[in-house]
Design a protein around this motif. Structure first.
Motif: not given
Length: 139
Positions: A78-83
């Motif tokens: 599972l990936l997280m990003t703010g971009y």
């Protein structure tokens, strides 16, 4: 209870996620970047989920996901990003990852996405594309 490996270079977010998932009964190991995550998996591959930021120094989440999918094919990612641009890069990994969660997120949002990933069947890389399964949020 699941064993979860969290990789994020932002200390405050890493601690928030670590505490949230621990509070929900999971065994959590947290590291600063993708290279540390890979070392941890090589040392102890008994994890159920890798939760990783995309943008990190040394080894980013995309490179980590590609390596993990090859070397640990049963591990859910599972990936997280703010971009937003990084979220688009992750779409190239549809067959390898469960989903991408956008930062900032709430405690209930991250815990919900983790639970979705843990119960998902078949796992990514096991013949079903996450896009086909409707799991990639296309916002």
């Amino acid at each position: 209870m699941a064993r979860i490996l969290v990789a994020d270079d932002e200390a405050s977010l890493r601690e928030f996620v670590h505490r949230a998932l621990t509070h929900h009964g999971h065994d959590v190991v947290s590291v600063n970047d993708g290279a540390e995550a890979l070392l941890e998996l090589q040392r102890d591959p008994a994890f159920d989920l890798l939760l990783t930021d995309i943008v990190m120094p040394i080894m980013d989440g995309i490179a980590l996901s590609l390596k993990v999918a090859k070397d640990f094919p049963d591990l859910k990612i599972l990936l997280m990003t703010g971009y937003a641009a990084e979220r688009q890069r992750a779409h190239n990994l549809d067959d390898l990852i469960h989903d991408v969660i956008s930062k900032p997120f709430t405690l209930s949002e991250i815990c919900g996405k983790v639970e979705e990933a843990l119960v998902s069947e078949p796992g990514p890389g096991e013949g079903a594309s996450t896009r086909d399964m409707g799991l990639i949020d296309k916002r």
